[in-house]
Scaffold this motif. Sequence first.
Motif: not given
Length: 302
Positions: A5-13, A15-22, A231-237, A246-248
């Motif tokens: 179970k993640p410490p924060i809602p998955v949607a938050i990191p 969104f940050i990750g998608i913005t960053a990789i863009s 790095l954030l996506f690796n943490w999310l896995m 990956s879908m994100s």
Amino acid sequence: MNPQKPPIPVAIPLFIGITAISFSSIFVKWSDAPVSIQAMYRLLFTMLLMLPFSLRYIRDVRKFTGADVFKLVASGTMLALHFLLWMGSLQWTSVASSTIILALQPVFVMIGAYFFFKEKTSYSALLGMGIAFLGVFLLIGKGGMSGSQSHLTGDLMSLFGTMAVAVHMLLGQMLLRRIPSFIYSWFVFAFAALFLALYNGISGIPMTGYPLHEWGIFALLAIVPTVFGHLLFNWLMKYSSASTVSMSVLGEPVGASLLAFLLLHESMNGLQAAGGGLVLLGLILFLNVRSSRKSVKELEPK
């Protein structure tokens, strides 16, 4: 084995990750350095940023098995190939085309996850993916690709780079069941940087002598899309499946196309804008279904 179970809602990191990789494709377009140099320093600078926080994981490193090391080397090699091919594709094709093809990554990940993890996907999730990929095709539009040989070369490079990063993510899902995400990322980046250094050395590409603004771009590539993206996506896995993470990245073509329009003056027509909306709609549906499926068991690879 179910994700923790993640410490924060998955949607938050996410969104940050998608913005960053863009921003990644924008920085690559701004640089005149060879993509293998950009990728190498991107990873080296990221490793330096991570180094002060690595000492606490020395005990975990001692627990590595031979199989762990082999998978880390393989994952790093696939990441290096991804950077070489995908970043290289931006020299031949548009940001929109390259990132749209990169969005096909979940297809390869889902196929691999089915064979290695017996990971199943519901019809509702597939519907979300279908809507998202309809948006991907609309994003291309009638004028999205010129059909020239150079665009074809770039598109194929992006496709093979996408396959490489899918393998990298599947190996990561295996390893992150045994290894903390931070130390996994550090070693994968290290092996990828070593691969790129060898590539540059064999190819005779100079590793120094670049102007100051290039070093600034290398630093931006390390901080924005790597630390706040990969790095954030690796943490999310650690908390979600490779297919979900990956879908994100289907959100990247939308963000990258908008940034390319604003910063690089690459055009985006109404059809592409409509496609971007469908990508986001499909992504939201897919992630919502995946997060609600608590009953599906994800097995260890055999």
